[in-house]
Design an enzyme around this catalytic site. Structure first.
Site, PDB file in Angstrom:
ATOM      1  N   TYR A   1     -10.717  -9.995 -18.074  1.00 45.50           N
ATOM      2  CA  TYR A   1     -11.080  -9.993 -19.497  1.00 45.50           C
ATOM      3  C   TYR A   1      -9.942 -10.573 -20.346  1.00 45.50           C
ATOM      4  CZ  TYR A   1     -12.501  -8.232 -24.102  1.00 45.50           C
ATOM      5  OH  TYR A   1     -12.858  -8.126 -25.431  1.00 45.50           O
TER       6      TYR A   1
ATOM      7  N   ASN B   1     -19.871 -14.972 -30.403  1.00 43.50           N
ATOM      8  CA  ASN B   1     -19.451 -13.573 -30.262  1.00 43.50           C
ATOM      9  C   ASN B   1     -19.772 -12.963 -28.908  1.00 43.50           C
ATOM     10  OD1 ASN B   1     -19.058 -10.620 -31.306  1.00 43.50           O
ATOM     11  ND2 ASN B   1     -21.190 -10.717 -30.600  1.00 43.50           N
TER      12      ASN B   1
HETATM   13  N1  LIG Z   1     -15.359  -3.500 -28.835  1.00 43.18           N
HETATM   14  C1  LIG Z   1     -14.089  -3.874 -28.913  1.00 43.18           C
HETATM   15  O1  LIG Z   1     -13.184  -3.029 -29.076  1.00 43.18           O
HETATM   16  C2  LIG Z   1     -13.716  -5.339 -28.849  1.00 43.18           C
HETATM   17  C3  LIG Z   1     -12.367  -5.666 -29.022  1.00 43.18           C
HETATM   18  C4  LIG Z   1     -11.979  -6.997 -28.992  1.00 43.18           C
HETATM   19  C5  LIG Z   1     -12.932  -7.988 -28.796  1.00 43.18           C
HETATM   20  N2  LIG Z   1     -14.235  -7.657 -28.638  1.00 43.18           N
HETATM   21  C6  LIG Z   1     -15.170  -8.768 -28.446  1.00 43.18           C
HETATM   22  O2  LIG Z   1     -16.207  -8.722 -29.406  1.00 43.18           O
HETATM   23  C7  LIG Z   1     -17.415  -9.273 -28.869  1.00 43.18           C
HETATM   24  C8  LIG Z   1     -18.544  -8.266 -29.024  1.00 43.18           C
HETATM   25  O3  LIG Z   1     -18.157  -7.068 -28.362  1.00 43.18           O
HETATM   26  P1  LIG Z   1     -18.904  -5.674 -28.565  1.00 43.18           P
HETATM   27  O4  LIG Z   1     -17.889  -4.617 -28.520  1.00 43.18           O
HETATM   28  O5  LIG Z   1     -19.857  -5.767 -29.690  1.00 43.18           O
HETATM   29  O6  LIG Z   1     -19.700  -5.623 -27.167  1.00 43.18           O
HETATM   30  P2  LIG Z   1     -21.147  -5.046 -26.814  1.00 43.18           P
HETATM   31  O7  LIG Z   1     -21.163  -4.938 -25.336  1.00 43.18           O
HETATM   32  O8  LIG Z   1     -21.470  -3.847 -27.628  1.00 43.18           O
HETATM   33  O9  LIG Z   1     -22.126  -6.231 -27.299  1.00 43.18           O
HETATM   34  C9  LIG Z   1     -22.118  -7.479 -26.663  1.00 43.18           C
HETATM   35  C10 LIG Z   1     -23.445  -8.175 -26.918  1.00 43.18           C
HETATM   36  O10 LIG Z   1     -23.424  -9.425 -26.202  1.00 43.18           O
HETATM   37  C11 LIG Z   1     -24.663  -9.571 -25.518  1.00 43.18           C
HETATM   38  N3  LIG Z   1     -24.499 -10.427 -24.347  1.00 43.18           N
HETATM   39  C12 LIG Z   1     -23.934 -10.111 -23.150  1.00 43.18           C
HETATM   40  N4  LIG Z   1     -24.037 -11.144 -22.303  1.00 43.18           N
HETATM   41  C13 LIG Z   1     -24.669 -12.141 -22.969  1.00 43.18           C
HETATM   42  C14 LIG Z   1     -25.058 -13.457 -22.628  1.00 43.18           C
HETATM   43  N5  LIG Z   1     -24.851 -13.960 -21.395  1.00 43.18           N
HETATM   44  N6  LIG Z   1     -25.678 -14.214 -23.564  1.00 43.18           N
HETATM   45  C15 LIG Z   1     -25.915 -13.718 -24.801  1.00 43.18           C
HETATM   46  N7  LIG Z   1     -25.588 -12.469 -25.179  1.00 43.18           N
HETATM   47  C16 LIG Z   1     -24.969 -11.693 -24.272  1.00 43.18           C
HETATM   48  C17 LIG Z   1     -25.076  -8.160 -25.154  1.00 43.18           C
HETATM   49  O11 LIG Z   1     -26.479  -8.074 -24.880  1.00 43.18           O
HETATM   50  C18 LIG Z   1     -24.653  -7.378 -26.377  1.00 43.18           C
HETATM   51  O12 LIG Z   1     -25.660  -7.327 -27.366  1.00 43.18           O
HETATM   52  C19 LIG Z   1     -17.116  -9.626 -27.413  1.00 43.18           C
HETATM   53  O13 LIG Z   1     -16.786 -10.999 -27.307  1.00 43.18           O
HETATM   54  C20 LIG Z   1     -15.917  -8.744 -27.113  1.00 43.18           C
HETATM   55  O14 LIG Z   1     -15.129  -9.254 -26.069  1.00 43.18           O
HETATM   56  C21 LIG Z   1     -14.651  -6.354 -28.646  1.00 43.18           C
END
Ligand SMILES: NC(=O)c1ccc[n+]([C@@H]2O[C@H](COP(=O)([O-])OP(=O)(O)OC[C@H]3O[C@@H](n4cnc5c(N)ncnc54)[C@H](O)[C@@H]3O)[C@@H](O)[C@H]2O)c1
Length: 281
Positions: free
Chosen positions: A172, A96
């Site tokens: 992205y 994730n």
């Molecule tokens: N929020 C959205 O609308 C959305 C939409 C589509 C996809 N996503 C995907 O869902 C996933 C989670 O997104 P989110 O919105 O919860 O983001 P977020 O930024 O709230 O959380 C991301 C988490 O990943 C951790 N992280 C960052 N770099 C890291 C690394 N090198 N190693 C380990 N952990 C690391 C961060 O510390 C954080 O806890 C991501 O892959 C994102 O691309 C999010």
């Protein structure tokens, strides 16, 4: 036919989840735990991971946490090894962890080398590193479910990014398209070992990631200058989603739980949109 209650859906399974200290990853970890799985929580922010593990334990579940940077294969391997030594096995792996771009994303119009480096390093190579650490164990057991968190932004583009707002979201989108293709190719490789590999493509969720996207829209769009980031997000949801509502980390967690369950035993190589209908492919 016997029916299983939701709290039993993943009873006896052990799951590992990366980037699970907050946002979507935290939601996935909590849903998997509520369905009976033992969940090993990791994040680059080890304190955040520990606090999610405490939440799971406080609710009566079993958990474990570690500080893991998915760009560092050694850090993932030691977490996977410690999870296996504590809980004997891993059945479910959720990759994730992800970033929207390099620091300062919200203020910038155009991508720079750091945006490519970070989105590729974490969203793609980090996902590959995670699978590499877990697949030997799953192949040996001839059993496993791998679920990659991609994005509907990795599908065919629909006016996103808006050319009027520069090209900052391109790295992205490219990284998430790569995550989907990685899912297809890994599923072909691992099918013979009874390992299912699927992706979930979230739409738009109010996490720190989307807050920085909304702040970026505001910085680059004079008409949005009086709106809060949350108001910009709400407009975006109303305009883009047939269901008219944002997704929650729990919504994503429920899709992951399904793909991790035996109900999805015949599903592999798929990428499931959980996006209120915003993009339909
Ligand atoms: N929020 C959205 O609308 C959305 C939409 C589509 C996809 N996503 C995907 O869902 C996933 C989670 O997104 P989110 O919105 O919860 O983001 P977020 O930024 O709230 O959380 C991301 C988490 O990943 C951790 N992280 C960052 N770099 C890291 C690394 N090198 N190693 C380990 N952990 C690391 C961060 O510390 C954080 O806890 C991501 O892959 C994102 O691309 C999010």
């Amino acid at each position: 036919m016997a029916s299983t209650s939701m709290s039993e859906q993943l009873r006896g399974d052990v799951a590992v989840v990366t980037g699970a200290g907050r946002g979507i990853g935290r939601g996935i970890a909590l849903v998997l735990a509520s369905r009976g799985a033992t969940v090993s929580v990791s994040d680059i922010d080890g304190d955040a991971a520990a606090s999610v593990a405490s939440e799971i334990e406080a609710a009566g579940g079993r958990s474990h946490s570690a500080a893991v940077d998915v760009t560092d294969p050694a850090s993932i391997s030691s977490w996977v090894d410690s999870t296996i030594s504590e809980f004997d096995k891993v059945d479910i792996c959720v990759a994730n962890a992800g970033v929207i771009g390099a620091p300062g994303f919200a203020e910038r119009r155009d991508y720079g080398p750091d945006d490519w480096r970070m989105t590729w390093g974490i969203n793609v190579q980090g996902m590959v590193n995670t699978a590499d650490a877990i697949t030997p164990h799953m192949m040996e057991r001839r059993h496993g479910k791998i679920i990659n968190i991609a994005s509907h932004g990795g599908r065919a583009p629909r006016g996103v990014p808006d050319p009027g707002r520069g090209n900052i979201q391109i790295p992205y989108g490219v990284s998430k398209a790569a995550a989907i293709q990685w899912t297809h190719l890994l599923a072909i490789q691992l099918g013979q070992y009874n390992i299912n590999v699927n992706a979930v493509c979230p739409g738009r969720l109010w996490t720190p990631m989307w807050e920085s996207i909304a702040l970026n829209h505001r910085a680059l769009t004079p008409e949005l200058s009086d709106l809060s980031a949350r108001e910009i997000f709400d407009i975006n949801i109303r305009q883009s989603m047939p269901l008219g509502r944002e997704q929650t980390p729990e919504d994503i967690g429920k899709a992951v739980a399904f793909l991790a369950s035996e109900d999805a035993a015949q599903i592999t190589g798929q990428a499931l949109n959980v996006n209120g209908g915003a993009i339909m492919n």
